[in-house]
Design an enzyme around this catalytic site. Structure first.
Site, mmCIF file in Angstrom:
data_model
loop_
_atom_site.group_PDB
_atom_site.id
_atom_site.type_symbol
_atom_site.label_atom_id
_atom_site.label_comp_id
_atom_site.label_asym_id
_atom_site.label_seq_id
_atom_site.Cartn_x
_atom_site.Cartn_y
_atom_site.Cartn_z
ATOM 1 N N ASP A 116 19.696 -31.327 -18.495
ATOM 2 C CA ASP A 116 20.528 -30.025 -18.125
ATOM 3 C C ASP A 116 19.903 -28.928 -18.763
ATOM 4 O O ASP A 116 19.979 -28.680 -19.817
ATOM 5 C CB ASP A 116 22.213 -30.210 -18.555
ATOM 6 N N TYR B 80 18.264 -20.070 -19.926
ATOM 7 C CA TYR B 80 17.975 -20.817 -21.364
ATOM 8 C C TYR B 80 16.369 -20.180 -21.625
ATOM 9 O O TYR B 80 15.933 -20.435 -22.576
ATOM 10 C CB TYR B 80 18.180 -22.027 -21.135
ATOM 11 N N LYS C 228 20.379 -24.259 -13.461
ATOM 12 C CA LYS C 228 21.640 -23.126 -12.981
ATOM 13 C C LYS C 228 20.753 -21.742 -12.807
ATOM 14 O O LYS C 228 19.747 -21.557 -13.338
ATOM 15 C CB LYS C 228 22.344 -22.975 -14.165
ATOM 16 N N HIS D 52 25.631 -20.565 -12.518
ATOM 17 C CA HIS D 52 26.042 -20.611 -14.013
ATOM 18 C C HIS D 52 27.171 -19.908 -14.291
ATOM 19 O O HIS D 52 27.845 -20.375 -14.715
ATOM 20 C CB HIS D 52 24.656 -19.829 -14.609
#
Length: 281
Positions: free
Chosen positions: A48, A53, A78, A111
């Site tokens: 994930d 990120y 996401k 997200h």
């Protein structure tokens, strides 16, 4: 590497997802490849990540370097909040796929709803189109409360397969889990171990762990799995990566589950989906 079997849970679109996965939140891109490679070696098959990120490329390098068949690795990413909106979602998806180096994504999530921008319905319409085109197998959301879910379902007729939310023994999200279940939406837990806020020192969890010759983290992960949650603990430490994976072999008693249920305190350590607008400032 291991004889531990991770269950696959059924999604409402007919696909399945591994119940225990590996998260890479706050893992720098240059460390993400090593950590993801170690997770795959240990036996994790769900990875994930997220555009926000900034480590999709590192995850992609680990997938490319793995000798596992691509179909054996379940990849989630996401959409970054600042890229919500129909056209920008389509462009952002292309970027994520390029960084990940995959042809088809297993699961794509919005997200956050970001109510200030009020673009999550248009974004969901783009997700529906991406699914129709075959570029992503399943589509879902993250950090959506019941009204957010109702709005996108009413607008499109398309129900998310999964809702990834902050969830741990101090924030058990019982009402939201019931809403998710009523739509056949799986609940996935982020920050499943409480993000370092003292959860793993809780005496109830420590006592249960002692009884099983396990760690408090393993007890919490086993609790998630017995509730039916998908859970994605994060670590860059090889011993911890393996320890978390081994939680799948632990079974808690009804009394132990009841004791953990009693820890719910409504402590939210991350953003509130009704007000959080990360990436829009």
């Amino acid at each position: 590497m291991t004889s531990i079997e991770i269950p696959n849970l059924s999604l409402r679109d007919g696909t399945t997802i591994p119940q225990l996965g590996f998260g890479v939140w706050q893992v720098p891109d240059d460390e993400a490849q090593t950590a993801t490679a170690e997770a795959l070696r240990v036996g994790y098959r769900l990875i994930d990540t997220a555009e926000g990120y900034q480590n999709e490329a590192g995850v992609g390098r680990a997938i490319a370097a793995s000798d596992l068949p691509r179909d054996d690795i379940y990849v989630t990413t996401k959409l970054a909040n600042g890229n919500q909106g129909y056209d920008s979602t389509m462009r952002a998806f292309d970027g994520s796929m390029e960084r990940l180096g995959v042809d088809v994504l297993d699961l794509y999530l919005i997200h956050w709803p970001c109510p200030k921008a009020d673009l999550y319905t248009e974004t969901w319409k783009a997700f529906v189109e991406l699914k129709k085109s075959g570029r992503v197998r399943s589509i879902g959301v993250s950090n959506f409360h019941a009204p957010h879910l109702t709005r996108i379902i009413d607008a499109t007729g398309e129900v998310p397969v999964l809702n990834q939310v902050e969830l741990h023994p101090y924030l058990q999200q019982s009402a939201l889990r019931e809403v998710n279940a009523s739509h056949q939406i799986l609940t996935e837990a982020w920050s499943p171990l409480g993000s370092g806020h003292g959860l793993l020192e809780d005496e109830t969890l420590v006592s249960i762990a002692r009884a099983h010759d396990a760690t408090p983290a393993q007890v919490v992960l086993a609790w998630h799995m017995q509730l039916g949650n998908v859970v994605i603990p994060k670590s860059v430490t090889p011993s911890r990566i393996a320890e978390n994976f081994a939680a799948a072999a632990l079974t808690l008693s009804a009394e132990e589950l009841s004791a953990i249920a009693g820890l719910d305190a409504g402590h939210r350590y991350g953003g509130d989906p009704d007000t959080a607008n990360f990436g829009l400032e």
